[in-house]
Design a protein around this motif. Structure first.
Motif, mmCIF file in Angstrom:
data_model
loop_
_atom_site.group_PDB
_atom_site.id
_atom_site.type_symbol
_atom_site.label_atom_id
_atom_site.label_comp_id
_atom_site.label_asym_id
_atom_site.label_seq_id
_atom_site.Cartn_x
_atom_site.Cartn_y
_atom_site.Cartn_z
ATOM 1 N N SER A 116 0.817 -1.219 0.000
ATOM 2 C CA SER A 116 0.000 0.000 0.000
ATOM 3 C C SER A 116 0.851 1.270 0.000
ATOM 4 O O SER A 116 0.377 2.333 -0.368
ATOM 5 N N ASN A 117 2.111 1.161 0.445
ATOM 6 C CA ASN A 117 3.024 2.300 0.435
ATOM 7 C C ASN A 117 4.405 1.810 -0.014
ATOM 8 O O ASN A 117 5.244 1.465 0.809
ATOM 9 N N PRO A 118 4.660 1.789 -1.334
ATOM 10 C CA PRO A 118 5.907 1.222 -1.848
ATOM 11 C C PRO A 118 7.167 2.018 -1.483
ATOM 12 O O PRO A 118 8.262 1.629 -1.851
ATOM 13 N N ASP A 119 7.026 3.106 -0.748
ATOM 14 C CA ASP A 119 8.181 3.864 -0.276
ATOM 15 C C ASP A 119 8.696 3.325 1.055
ATOM 16 O O ASP A 119 9.675 3.829 1.591
ATOM 17 N N LYS A 120 8.028 2.313 1.619
ATOM 18 C CA LYS A 120 8.403 1.732 2.910
ATOM 19 C C LYS A 120 8.781 0.266 2.736
ATOM 20 O O LYS A 120 8.178 -0.464 1.960
ATOM 21 N N ILE A 121 9.795 -0.150 3.495
ATOM 22 C CA ILE A 121 10.256 -1.542 3.462
ATOM 23 C C ILE A 121 10.363 -2.036 4.901
ATOM 24 O O ILE A 121 10.843 -1.317 5.775
ATOM 25 N N SER A 122 9.876 -3.259 5.144
ATOM 26 C CA SER A 122 9.885 -3.834 6.488
ATOM 27 C C SER A 122 10.834 -5.022 6.553
ATOM 28 O O SER A 122 10.916 -5.814 5.618
ATOM 29 N N PHE A 123 11.525 -5.128 7.684
ATOM 30 C CA PHE A 123 12.453 -6.209 7.959
ATOM 31 C C PHE A 123 11.941 -6.962 9.167
ATOM 32 O O PHE A 123 11.699 -6.352 10.209
ATOM 33 N N GLN A 124 11.776 -8.273 9.028
ATOM 34 C CA GLN A 124 11.264 -9.080 10.130
ATOM 35 C C GLN A 124 12.332 -10.051 10.609
ATOM 36 O O GLN A 124 13.027 -10.673 9.801
ATOM 37 N N GLY A 128 9.957 -12.611 15.170
ATOM 38 C CA GLY A 128 8.691 -11.954 14.877
ATOM 39 C C GLY A 128 8.757 -10.434 14.978
ATOM 40 O O GLY A 128 7.871 -9.739 14.507
ATOM 41 N N LEU A 129 9.801 -9.910 15.602
ATOM 42 C CA LEU A 129 9.959 -8.462 15.686
ATOM 43 C C LEU A 129 10.212 -7.900 14.292
ATOM 44 O O LEU A 129 10.807 -8.565 13.447
ATOM 45 N N TYR A 130 9.749 -6.665 14.055
ATOM 46 C CA TYR A 130 10.004 -6.064 12.752
ATOM 47 C C TYR A 130 10.224 -4.568 12.877
ATOM 48 O O TYR A 130 9.831 -3.940 13.862
ATOM 49 N N ARG A 131 10.866 -3.997 11.860
ATOM 50 C CA ARG A 131 11.128 -2.558 11.755
ATOM 51 C C ARG A 131 10.851 -2.135 10.329
ATOM 52 O O ARG A 131 11.085 -2.898 9.396
ATOM 53 N N THR A 132 10.370 -0.910 10.169
ATOM 54 C CA THR A 132 10.069 -0.370 8.849
ATOM 55 C C THR A 132 10.922 0.866 8.605
ATOM 56 O O THR A 132 11.090 1.696 9.505
ATOM 57 N N PHE A 133 11.450 0.978 7.378
ATOM 58 C CA PHE A 133 12.320 2.089 6.993
ATOM 59 C C PHE A 133 11.924 2.577 5.597
ATOM 60 O O PHE A 133 11.224 1.877 4.865
ATOM 61 N N PRO A 134 12.433 3.743 5.201
ATOM 62 C CA PRO A 134 12.204 4.197 3.824
ATOM 63 C C PRO A 134 13.005 3.343 2.833
ATOM 64 O O PRO A 134 14.159 3.000 3.102
ATOM 65 N N VAL A 135 12.406 3.007 1.715
ATOM 66 C CA VAL A 135 13.077 2.223 0.672
ATOM 67 C C VAL A 135 14.342 2.945 0.204
ATOM 68 O O VAL A 135 15.362 2.318 -0.086
#
Length: 169
Positions: A116-124, A128-135
């Motif tokens: 839904s927002n291709p400018d964001k990338i998530s690392f899991q 199960g923990l995850y973080r989201t950053f700008p692409v």
């Protein structure tokens, strides 16, 4: 123990040896899969391969590499063998990649570009923990080398020829 068996190599659509070609092919594959081309800043890659039917990909480098993504201030460790299953916008079952959180190294398992927002990338992480950053933090611009383009080049557009100045790089 290597996850890349002789059976996997035999079923691979593509197998390459040597740093230059592996760098080129890994960046190309990431781009083709709608992922940022700087996700795997490996050095001295000895072998890379891709099994198109399953999406399994591997990269082998001479030694472990630590890389700091300056735009987000994160340190990441890449082992001598990195494997994953890759598909459009996703890397699953990732092995050989860890990130440093506080004073702990956390093993990453999945990377996903937000649909839904291709400018964001998530690392899991495997936990199960995850973080989201700008692409953009993981995108590398290709540096073009001077390939002998004349200083006064002519560009033809339709029926009009334009004189243009080309800067030397």
């Amino acid at each position: 123990m290597s996850l890349v068996t002789d059976e996997i190599r035999a079923s691979a659509s593509e197998v390459y040896h040597g740093d230059a070609i592996c760098q080129e092919k890994s960046k190309f594959l990431l781009t083709e899969m709608s992922l940022p081309n700087g996700l795997l800043p490996l050095e001295d890659i000895e072998e890379c391969g891709y099994v198109k039917d399953t999406g399994f990909v591997w990269l082998k480098q001479k030694k472990e590499k630590k890389h700091k993504f300056e735009k987000i201030g994160k340190l990441v460790s890449y082992g001598t063998e990195v494997t994953a299953t890759i598909e459009k916008g996703k890397i699953k079952k990732l092995t050989g990649v860890k990130t440093k959180e506080l004073m702990l190294w956390i093993t990453l398992s999945d990377i996903t570009v937000n649909e839904s927002n291709p400018d964001k990338i998530s690392f899991q992480a495997t936990s199960g923990l995850y973080r989201t950053f700008p692409v953009s933090a993981f995108q590398v611009e290709d540096v073009k080398k001077d390939v002998g383009v004349a200083k006064d080049a002519k560009v033809v557009e339709g029926d009009v020829t334009k004189e243009t100045q080309v800067k030397e790089v």
